[in-house]
Design an enzyme around this catalytic site. Sequence first.
Site, PDB file in Angstrom:
ATOM      1  N   GLY A   9       0.806  -1.221   0.000  1.00  0.00           N
ATOM      2  CA  GLY A   9       0.000   0.000   0.000  1.00  0.00           C
ATOM      3  C   GLY A   9       0.834   1.264   0.000  1.00  0.00           C
ATOM      4  N   GLY A  12      -0.426   4.847  -1.440  1.00  0.00           N
ATOM      5  CA  GLY A  12      -1.455   5.633  -0.765  1.00  0.00           C
ATOM      6  C   GLY A  12      -0.830   6.764   0.046  1.00  0.00           C
ATOM      7  N   ILE A  14      -0.254   7.405   3.572  1.00  0.00           N
ATOM      8  CA  ILE A  14       0.805   7.211   4.577  1.00  0.00           C
ATOM      9  C   ILE A  14       1.956   6.392   3.994  1.00  0.00           C
ATOM     10  CG2 ILE A  14       1.325   6.440   6.912  1.00  0.00           C
ATOM     11  CD1 ILE A  14      -1.655   6.709   7.566  1.00  0.00           C
ATOM     12  N   ASP A  35       1.430  -2.584  -4.563  1.00  0.00           N
ATOM     13  CA  ASP A  35       0.169  -1.835  -4.446  1.00  0.00           C
ATOM     14  C   ASP A  35      -0.718  -2.189  -5.635  1.00  0.00           C
ATOM     15  OD1 ASP A  35      -1.815   0.382  -4.449  1.00  0.00           O
ATOM     16  OD2 ASP A  35      -0.550   1.170  -2.852  1.00  0.00           O
ATOM     17  N   ILE A  62      -2.619  -7.671  -2.679  1.00  0.00           N
ATOM     18  CA  ILE A  62      -2.102  -8.454  -1.533  1.00  0.00           C
ATOM     19  C   ILE A  62      -2.897  -9.736  -1.305  1.00  0.00           C
ATOM     20  CG2 ILE A  62      -0.972  -6.549  -0.309  1.00  0.00           C
ATOM     21  CD1 ILE A  62      -3.484  -6.572   1.606  1.00  0.00           C
ATOM     22  N   THR A 100      -9.711  -7.024   1.451  1.00  0.00           N
ATOM     23  CA  THR A 100      -8.321  -6.520   1.545  1.00  0.00           C
ATOM     24  C   THR A 100      -7.803  -6.550   2.977  1.00  0.00           C
ATOM     25  OG1 THR A 100      -8.362  -5.173  -0.446  1.00  0.00           O
ATOM     26  CG2 THR A 100      -6.921  -4.417   1.320  1.00  0.00           C
ATOM     27  N   GLU A 127      -8.951   3.331  15.744  1.00  0.00           N
ATOM     28  CA  GLU A 127     -10.396   3.087  15.635  1.00  0.00           C
ATOM     29  C   GLU A 127     -10.797   1.698  16.124  1.00  0.00           C
ATOM     30  OE1 GLU A 127     -12.519   4.423  12.238  1.00  0.00           O
ATOM     31  OE2 GLU A 127     -11.285   6.201  12.009  1.00  0.00           O
ATOM     32  N   TYR A 153     -15.262  -0.588   8.767  1.00  0.00           N
ATOM     33  CA  TYR A 153     -13.809  -0.399   8.561  1.00  0.00           C
ATOM     34  C   TYR A 153     -13.041  -0.811   9.817  1.00  0.00           C
ATOM     35  CZ  TYR A 153      -9.409   2.189   8.945  1.00  0.00           C
ATOM     36  OH  TYR A 153      -8.092   2.537   9.186  1.00  0.00           O
ATOM     37  N   TYR A 210     -20.317  16.928   9.382  1.00  0.00           N
ATOM     38  CA  TYR A 210     -21.291  15.926   9.832  1.00  0.00           C
ATOM     39  C   TYR A 210     -21.887  16.293  11.203  1.00  0.00           C
ATOM     40  CZ  TYR A 210     -19.265  12.618   6.382  1.00  0.00           C
ATOM     41  OH  TYR A 210     -18.816  11.994   5.255  1.00  0.00           O
ATOM     42  N   HIS A 279     -21.320   7.241  14.033  1.00  0.00           N
ATOM     43  CA  HIS A 279     -20.163   8.131  14.118  1.00  0.00           C
ATOM     44  C   HIS A 279     -19.498   8.102  15.496  1.00  0.00           C
ATOM     45  CE1 HIS A 279     -18.732  12.442  12.843  1.00  0.00           C
ATOM     46  NE2 HIS A 279     -17.727  11.612  13.067  1.00  0.00           N
TER      47      HIS A 279
HETATM   48  P1  NAD Z   1      -4.963   5.067   1.638  1.00  0.00           P
HETATM   49  O1  NAD Z   1      -6.351   4.654   1.322  1.00  0.00           O
HETATM   50  O2  NAD Z   1      -4.497   6.425   1.250  1.00  0.00           O
HETATM   51  O3  NAD Z   1      -3.934   4.022   0.985  1.00  0.00           O
HETATM   52  C1  NAD Z   1      -4.190   2.633   0.929  1.00  0.00           C
HETATM   53  C2  NAD Z   1      -3.279   2.026  -0.126  1.00  0.00           C
HETATM   54  O4  NAD Z   1      -3.494   0.598  -0.126  1.00  0.00           O
HETATM   55  C3  NAD Z   1      -3.578   2.522  -1.550  1.00  0.00           C
HETATM   56  O5  NAD Z   1      -2.372   2.832  -2.228  1.00  0.00           O
HETATM   57  C4  NAD Z   1      -4.281   1.343  -2.201  1.00  0.00           C
HETATM   58  O6  NAD Z   1      -4.111   1.273  -3.613  1.00  0.00           O
HETATM   59  C5  NAD Z   1      -3.617   0.173  -1.478  1.00  0.00           C
HETATM   60  N1  NAD Z   1      -4.432  -1.049  -1.527  1.00  0.00           N
HETATM   61  C6  NAD Z   1      -5.767  -1.160  -1.235  1.00  0.00           C
HETATM   62  N2  NAD Z   1      -6.168  -2.429  -1.422  1.00  0.00           N
HETATM   63  C7  NAD Z   1      -5.077  -3.138  -1.816  1.00  0.00           C
HETATM   64  C8  NAD Z   1      -4.853  -4.495  -2.167  1.00  0.00           C
HETATM   65  N3  NAD Z   1      -5.862  -5.384  -2.124  1.00  0.00           N
HETATM   66  N4  NAD Z   1      -3.618  -4.876  -2.538  1.00  0.00           N
HETATM   67  C9  NAD Z   1      -2.598  -3.970  -2.588  1.00  0.00           C
HETATM   68  N5  NAD Z   1      -2.748  -2.666  -2.287  1.00  0.00           N
HETATM   69  C10 NAD Z   1      -3.974  -2.259  -1.892  1.00  0.00           C
HETATM   70  O7  NAD Z   1      -4.810   4.827   3.195  1.00  0.00           O
HETATM   71  P2  NAD Z   1      -3.860   5.540   4.276  1.00  0.00           P
HETATM   72  O8  NAD Z   1      -4.594   6.647   4.907  1.00  0.00           O
HETATM   73  O9  NAD Z   1      -2.544   5.781   3.665  1.00  0.00           O
HETATM   74  O10 NAD Z   1      -3.757   4.368   5.349  1.00  0.00           O
HETATM   75  C11 NAD Z   1      -2.716   3.412   5.283  1.00  0.00           C
HETATM   76  C12 NAD Z   1      -2.834   2.456   6.471  1.00  0.00           C
HETATM   77  O11 NAD Z   1      -2.753   3.198   7.688  1.00  0.00           O
HETATM   78  C13 NAD Z   1      -4.168   1.705   6.520  1.00  0.00           C
HETATM   79  O12 NAD Z   1      -3.898   0.381   6.921  1.00  0.00           O
HETATM   80  C14 NAD Z   1      -4.964   2.441   7.572  1.00  0.00           C
HETATM   81  O13 NAD Z   1      -5.858   1.572   8.216  1.00  0.00           O
HETATM   82  C15 NAD Z   1      -3.868   2.914   8.513  1.00  0.00           C
HETATM   83  N6  NAD Z   1      -4.149   4.142   9.269  1.00  0.00           N
HETATM   84  C16 NAD Z   1      -4.535   5.286   8.631  1.00  0.00           C
HETATM   85  C17 NAD Z   1      -4.722   6.458   9.377  1.00  0.00           C
HETATM   86  C18 NAD Z   1      -5.126   7.758   8.710  1.00  0.00           C
HETATM   87  O14 NAD Z   1      -5.418   8.727   9.409  1.00  0.00           O
HETATM   88  N7  NAD Z   1      -5.127   7.863   7.393  1.00  0.00           N
HETATM   89  C19 NAD Z   1      -4.525   6.448  10.758  1.00  0.00           C
HETATM   90  C20 NAD Z   1      -4.144   5.257  11.381  1.00  0.00           C
HETATM   91  C21 NAD Z   1      -3.938   4.121  10.628  1.00  0.00           C
HETATM   92  O1  DAU Z   2      -8.359   7.439  13.635  1.00  0.00           O
HETATM   93  C1  DAU Z   2      -7.631   6.897  12.565  1.00  0.00           C
HETATM   94  C2  DAU Z   2      -8.495   6.833  11.333  1.00  0.00           C
HETATM   95  O2  DAU Z   2      -8.633   8.171  10.867  1.00  0.00           O
HETATM   96  C3  DAU Z   2      -7.930   5.938  10.241  1.00  0.00           C
HETATM   97  O3  DAU Z   2      -7.901   4.608  10.703  1.00  0.00           O
HETATM   98  C4  DAU Z   2      -8.774   6.032   8.963  1.00  0.00           C
HETATM   99  O4  DAU Z   2      -8.154   5.289   7.934  1.00  0.00           O
HETATM  100  C5  DAU Z   2      -8.851   7.485   8.556  1.00  0.00           C
HETATM  101  O5  DAU Z   2      -9.690   7.616   7.415  1.00  0.00           O
HETATM  102  C6  DAU Z   2      -9.399   8.335   9.690  1.00  0.00           C
HETATM  103  O6  DAU Z   2     -10.791   8.004   9.954  1.00  0.00           O
HETATM  104  P1  DAU Z   2     -11.882   9.131  10.252  1.00  0.00           P
HETATM  105  O7  DAU Z   2     -13.224   8.581   9.963  1.00  0.00           O
HETATM  106  O8  DAU Z   2     -11.658   9.746  11.587  1.00  0.00           O
HETATM  107  O9  DAU Z   2     -11.431  10.212   9.139  1.00  0.00           O
HETATM  108  P2  DAU Z   2     -12.288  11.161   8.164  1.00  0.00           P
HETATM  109  O10 DAU Z   2     -11.304  12.092   7.541  1.00  0.00           O
HETATM  110  O11 DAU Z   2     -13.180  10.389   7.270  1.00  0.00           O
HETATM  111  O12 DAU Z   2     -13.193  11.968   9.178  1.00  0.00           O
HETATM  112  C7  DAU Z   2     -12.618  12.735  10.223  1.00  0.00           C
HETATM  113  C8  DAU Z   2     -13.757  13.373  10.999  1.00  0.00           C
HETATM  114  O13 DAU Z   2     -14.387  14.354  10.169  1.00  0.00           O
HETATM  115  C9  DAU Z   2     -14.829  12.395  11.395  1.00  0.00           C
HETATM  116  O14 DAU Z   2     -15.308  12.717  12.705  1.00  0.00           O
HETATM  117  C10 DAU Z   2     -15.929  12.600  10.375  1.00  0.00           C
HETATM  118  C11 DAU Z   2     -15.790  14.064  10.002  1.00  0.00           C
HETATM  119  N1  DAU Z   2     -16.150  14.372   8.606  1.00  0.00           N
HETATM  120  C12 DAU Z   2     -15.543  13.644   7.616  1.00  0.00           C
HETATM  121  C13 DAU Z   2     -15.855  13.887   6.290  1.00  0.00           C
HETATM  122  C14 DAU Z   2     -15.186  13.075   5.204  1.00  0.00           C
HETATM  123  C15 DAU Z   2     -17.056  15.392   8.314  1.00  0.00           C
HETATM  124  O15 DAU Z   2     -17.579  16.070   9.216  1.00  0.00           O
HETATM  125  N2  DAU Z   2     -17.361  15.634   7.005  1.00  0.00           N
HETATM  126  C16 DAU Z   2     -16.810  14.916   5.968  1.00  0.00           C
HETATM  127  O16 DAU Z   2     -17.136  15.178   4.805  1.00  0.00           O
END
Ligand code: NAD
Ligand code: DAU
Length: 350
Positions: A9, A12, A14, A35, A62, A100, A127, A153, A210, A279
């Site tokens: 991944g 993406g 991170i 990826d 994967i 996935t 989460e 999720y 929201y 939520h």
């Molecule tokens: P993202 O959606 O930006 O990236 C996910 C990546 O995984 C993408 O490049 C996608 O193409 C790839 N992918 C999806 N399905 C796949 C598959 N079947 N095979 C191979 N590649 C695949 O997500 P992100 O925000 O970068 O999150 C990365 C990781 O970190 C995730 O596991 C997520 O749960 C975790 N995480 C994210 C956050 C956050 O705030 N974004 C916080 C804590 C943990």
């Molecule tokens: O806490 C870690 C998680 O943070 C990661 O595991 C997830 O991959 C990542 O997507 C993120 O989840 P959230 O649901 O917290 O993130 P999101 O950006 O979707 O939403 C952040 C907050 O903002 C949440 O309380 C919902 C709110 N929101 C989100 C969207 C997309 C809104 O109010 N309006 C919106 O349009």
Amino acid sequence: MFSRVLITGGSGFIGSNFIRYLLTARPDAHLTNVDVLSYSGNQENLRDLEDHPRYTFIHADICDADKIRPLVAEAEAVVHFAAESHVDRSILDTRPFIRTNVLGTQTLLDAAVATKLERFVHISTDEVYGSLLLDRTDLRFTEESAIKPNSPYAASKAASDMLVRAAHHTFGLNTCITRCSNNFGPYQFPEKVIPLFVTNLIEGKKVPLYGDGLNVRDWIHVEDHCEAILAVLDRGKSGEVYNIGADNEQSNLDLTRSILHILGKGDDFIRHVEDRLGHDRRYAIDSSKIRRELGWSASRSAWPDALISTVDWYVKNPGWWQRIRSGAYREFHETLYGNRPPANPAPASA
Ligand code: NAD
Ligand code: DAU
């Protein structure tokens, strides 16, 4: 120190930041990124590294055991980011998340056990712990908190954590699990709240907040997260879980107003919409374990500067997000927001 690292991944948000970070932090490291390039995987995130001598991209799923096993066999360590990551999408259709996040993780674990991989770092999320009450600010998630996922999720990530735990316990696989709070920074797919709101405002559109907007998230800059993951990869104890956070709780309303202020807009750009189903009210992460045991602490997440520089990145890189917003993303956006009714009851005024 591991010099041959397989990253899943990595195209993406991170994962791409981690690849950039690791190539600089470790001049001897050779990185392979596997990826599938789902909707959120974007090769533009690493365009400048395409010809880098220590970076290889493999386009594969994967869940495809035949393709994954030789890649794992060549690696000393795996850092597993690949996932379906957006809560709202998991509410619309859970099955890709099970495929996935659960089956994909097990496919990697099977390969890791079979090839006697030296180290498997699983990137999970805060989460999995569920939700905290707004008025219990004395409480934060620790590594001992109960696993109580509330969204599909989060449930799929919790399931993957359990599979990693089982691979360690049953087969002796050298594993670590990280659970981080909400990340922000460059290259975040513009359906997550910060890049969505910033890019909407740059285009002169309102931002869909929201419910009452009082839900709290705990924000960390993605580079702080990357540094913490490297500390876990290098020094984490096998079988352990490490929480990662920056002690930066913000309500969504405060976050929104901060972004509005940075971009010179007022509250009239807020569109209050119906709440997300199920939520989670508040996340807050206790990261004292990783600070104490691995000597890591966040240094790049302090607000308002870290938020200002992130907003600035999206302002300066319109081509990156405009190409995303003009494609398939728009159809998803329509499904999610097109007919969404206004908030009810009336939103908070403070
Ligand atoms: P993202 O959606 O930006 O990236 C996910 C990546 O995984 C993408 O490049 C996608 O193409 C790839 N992918 C999806 N399905 C796949 C598959 N079947 N095979 C191979 N590649 C695949 O997500 P992100 O925000 O970068 O999150 C990365 C990781 O970190 C995730 O596991 C997520 O749960 C975790 N995480 C994210 C956050 C956050 O705030 N974004 C916080 C804590 C943990
Ligand atoms: O806490 C870690 C998680 O943070 C990661 O595991 C997830 O991959 C990542 O997507 C993120 O989840 P959230 O649901 O917290 O993130 P999101 O950006 O979707 O939403 C952040 C907050 O903002 C949440 O309380 C919902 C709110 N929101 C989100 C969207 C997309 C809104 O109010 N309006 C919106 O349009």
